[in-house]
Design a protein around this motif. Structure first.
Motif, PDB file in Angstrom:
ATOM      1  N   PRO A   1      45.838  37.026  30.117  1.00 15.77           N
ATOM      2  CA  PRO A   1      44.402  37.343  30.091  1.00 15.77           C
ATOM      3  C   PRO A   1      43.522  36.099  30.197  1.00 15.77           C
ATOM      4  O   PRO A   1      42.481  36.125  30.861  1.00 15.77           O
ATOM      5  N   ALA A   2      43.967  35.009  29.571  1.00 18.82           N
ATOM      6  CA  ALA A   2      43.173  33.771  29.630  1.00 18.82           C
ATOM      7  C   ALA A   2      43.123  33.235  31.054  1.00 18.82           C
ATOM      8  O   ALA A   2      42.069  32.796  31.533  1.00 18.82           O
ATOM      9  N   ASP A   3      44.267  33.268  31.746  1.00 20.13           N
ATOM     10  CA  ASP A   3      44.301  32.791  33.133  1.00 20.13           C
ATOM     11  C   ASP A   3      43.444  33.671  34.034  1.00 20.13           C
ATOM     12  O   ASP A   3      42.779  33.186  34.958  1.00 20.13           O
ATOM     13  N   ARG A   4      43.463  34.968  33.788  1.00 16.87           N
ATOM     14  CA  ARG A   4      42.644  35.878  34.579  1.00 16.87           C
ATOM     15  C   ARG A   4      41.159  35.554  34.417  1.00 16.87           C
ATOM     16  O   ARG A   4      40.392  35.582  35.383  1.00 16.87           O
ATOM     17  N   ASP A   5      40.772  35.258  33.187  1.00 20.31           N
ATOM     18  CA  ASP A   5      39.367  34.929  32.933  1.00 20.31           C
ATOM     19  C   ASP A   5      38.959  33.673  33.687  1.00 20.31           C
ATOM     20  O   ASP A   5      37.862  33.589  34.242  1.00 20.31           O
ATOM     21  N   VAL A   6      39.847  32.673  33.690  1.00 21.98           N
ATOM     22  CA  VAL A   6      39.552  31.422  34.409  1.00 21.98           C
ATOM     23  C   VAL A   6      39.424  31.692  35.903  1.00 21.98           C
ATOM     24  O   VAL A   6      38.500  31.189  36.561  1.00 21.98           O
ATOM     25  N   ILE A   7      40.333  32.482  36.449  1.00 15.00           N
ATOM     26  CA  ILE A   7      40.295  32.784  37.888  1.00 15.00           C
ATOM     27  C   ILE A   7      39.032  33.557  38.236  1.00 15.00           C
ATOM     28  O   ILE A   7      38.381  33.278  39.252  1.00 15.00           O
ATOM     29  N   LYS A   8      38.663  34.535  37.429  1.00  8.93           N
ATOM     30  CA  LYS A   8      37.441  35.310  37.684  1.00  8.93           C
ATOM     31  C   LYS A   8      36.210  34.405  37.701  1.00  8.93           C
ATOM     32  O   LYS A   8      35.365  34.497  38.586  1.00  8.93           O
ATOM     33  N   ALA A   9      36.122  33.536  36.692  1.00  9.10           N
ATOM     34  CA  ALA A   9      34.959  32.651  36.592  1.00  9.10           C
ATOM     35  C   ALA A   9      34.915  31.681  37.768  1.00  9.10           C
ATOM     36  O   ALA A   9      33.847  31.419  38.347  1.00  9.10           O
ATOM     37  N   THR A  10      36.069  31.135  38.118  1.00 14.67           N
ATOM     38  CA  THR A  10      36.133  30.180  39.231  1.00 14.67           C
ATOM     39  C   THR A  10      35.812  30.858  40.558  1.00 14.67           C
ATOM     40  O   THR A  10      35.105  30.302  41.404  1.00 14.67           O
ATOM     41  N   ALA A  11      36.330  32.068  40.747  1.00 15.17           N
ATOM     42  CA  ALA A  11      36.070  32.805  41.983  1.00 15.17           C
ATOM     43  C   ALA A  11      34.585  33.134  42.111  1.00 15.17           C
ATOM     44  O   ALA A  11      34.014  33.057  43.206  1.00 15.17           O
ATOM     45  N   LYS A  12      33.955  33.492  40.995  1.00 16.16           N
ATOM     46  CA  LYS A  12      32.526  33.793  41.024  1.00 16.16           C
ATOM     47  C   LYS A  12      31.715  32.548  41.420  1.00 16.16           C
ATOM     48  O   LYS A  12      30.816  32.607  42.258  1.00 16.16           O
ATOM     49  N   GLU A  13      32.075  31.415  40.812  1.00 18.36           N
ATOM     50  CA  GLU A  13      31.386  30.158  41.132  1.00 18.36           C
ATOM     51  C   GLU A  13      31.592  29.783  42.599  1.00 18.36           C
ATOM     52  O   GLU A  13      30.655  29.380  43.290  1.00 18.36           O
ATOM     53  N   ALA A  14      32.825  29.937  43.080  1.00  9.28           N
ATOM     54  CA  ALA A  14      33.134  29.602  44.470  1.00  9.28           C
ATOM     55  C   ALA A  14      32.369  30.517  45.429  1.00  9.28           C
ATOM     56  O   ALA A  14      31.871  30.071  46.475  1.00  9.28           O
ATOM     57  N   GLY A  15      32.284  31.797  45.083  1.00 13.94           N
ATOM     58  CA  GLY A  15      31.563  32.745  45.931  1.00 13.94           C
ATOM     59  C   GLY A  15      30.090  32.422  46.035  1.00 13.94           C
ATOM     60  O   GLY A  15      29.494  32.476  47.126  1.00 13.94           O
ATOM     61  N   GLU A  16      29.484  32.063  44.924  1.00 14.64           N
ATOM     62  CA  GLU A  16      28.064  31.703  44.933  1.00 14.64           C
ATOM     63  C   GLU A  16      27.826  30.457  45.777  1.00 14.64           C
ATOM     64  O   GLU A  16      26.848  30.374  46.530  1.00 14.64           O
ATOM     65  N   LEU A  17      28.738  29.480  45.661  1.00 11.11           N
ATOM     66  CA  LEU A  17      28.607  28.255  46.450  1.00 11.11           C
ATOM     67  C   LEU A  17      28.807  28.549  47.939  1.00 11.11           C
ATOM     68  O   LEU A  17      28.058  28.043  48.781  1.00 11.11           O
ATOM     69  N   GLN A  18      29.809  29.384  48.264  1.00  8.60           N
ATOM     70  CA  GLN A  18      30.065  29.702  49.667  1.00  8.60           C
ATOM     71  C   GLN A  18      28.853  30.370  50.299  1.00  8.60           C
ATOM     72  O   GLN A  18      28.466  30.037  51.429  1.00  8.60           O
ATOM     73  N   ARG A  19      28.238  31.308  49.603  1.00 12.26           N
ATOM     74  CA  ARG A  19      27.070  32.011  50.155  1.00 12.26           C
ATOM     75  C   ARG A  19      25.904  31.056  50.365  1.00 12.26           C
ATOM     76  O   ARG A  19      25.187  31.137  51.365  1.00 12.26           O
TER      77      ARG A  19
END
Length: 209
Positions: free
Chosen positions: A132-150
């Motif tokens: 669960p901890a790794d999933r949370d990190v991946i979700k947060a990182t993916a969200k940050e990456a998506g905002e930067l990509q857009r």
């Protein structure tokens, strides 16, 4: 919209095929280029052969607008335009710039006829192996990456629009988007009638709100 209830519905559809959506990346607003003339109204497309991806909705749109369509792989598109196999194509400005399509299509018409995104996906099998901890990190990182990509994509689109307008060898024009919407309305009605149509209808209404 994709980060709200409608995006949640798509998440459920991906879950049914074993995929976990981690974000939605921008793939750009699509415009038309060609080697013959500026495209201001749908009638300007008549007699032109436009390359589209093998996407039934995009094909329907351009046929409704009066263009002939041809499906050619993106990797072969530059040569196809250069040799006159097709007269034009449709893509975001970033793709037009990165593949140098403007070298063989001097008319760039800002039709904004379609927006596309790319889902950032992960295998559900791999996802379930994570803590669960790794999933949370991946979700947060993916969200940050998506905002930067857009943001980077929008910055690039703005930069290329300015560069194209400043290029004396090119002719950039604004298309009559209202006329394009009217001419392609029957495509919307056709796709609304399909099994997936209720979702398409609500997505379109949310976009207009």
């Amino acid at each position: 919209m994709l980060e709200g209830p409608l995006g949640g519905e798509l998440d459920q559809r991906f879950a049914k095929i074993g995929m976990v959506p981690l974000g939605w990346w921008d793939n750009g607003i699509r415009h038309i280029t060609n080697s013959k003339r500026p495209i201001v109204k749908p009638a300007d497309l008549k007699g032109l052969k436009i390359r589209t991806p093998p996407d039934p909705m995009t094909i329907d749109i351009f046929q409704a607008l009066g263009a002939g369509t041809e499906q050619i792989s993106f990797g072969e598109l530059y040569v196809a335009l250069q040799q006159g196999v097709v007269d034009g194509q449709e893509n975001p400005l970033v793709n037009i710039a990165s593949s140098k399509l403007f070298e063989v299509n001097r008319y760039i018409s800002l039709s904004a006829h379609k927006w596309e995104c790319s889902p950032f996906l992960m295998s559900q099998i791999t996802w379930m192996r994570l803590s669960p901890a790794d999933r949370d990190v991946i979700k947060a990182t993916a969200k940050e990456a998506g905002e930067l990509q857009r943001k980077l994509f929008l910055d690039a689109e703005t930069r290329f629009a300015n560069e194209f307008k400043a290029n004396a060898k090119l002719q950039v024009n604004e298309a009559d988007q209202a006329a394009f919407r009217e001419a392609s309305a029957k495509v919307y009605d056709t796709w609304k009638a399909k099994p997936f149509g209720d979702f398409v209808d609500r997505l379109a209404k949310s976009a207009q709100a």
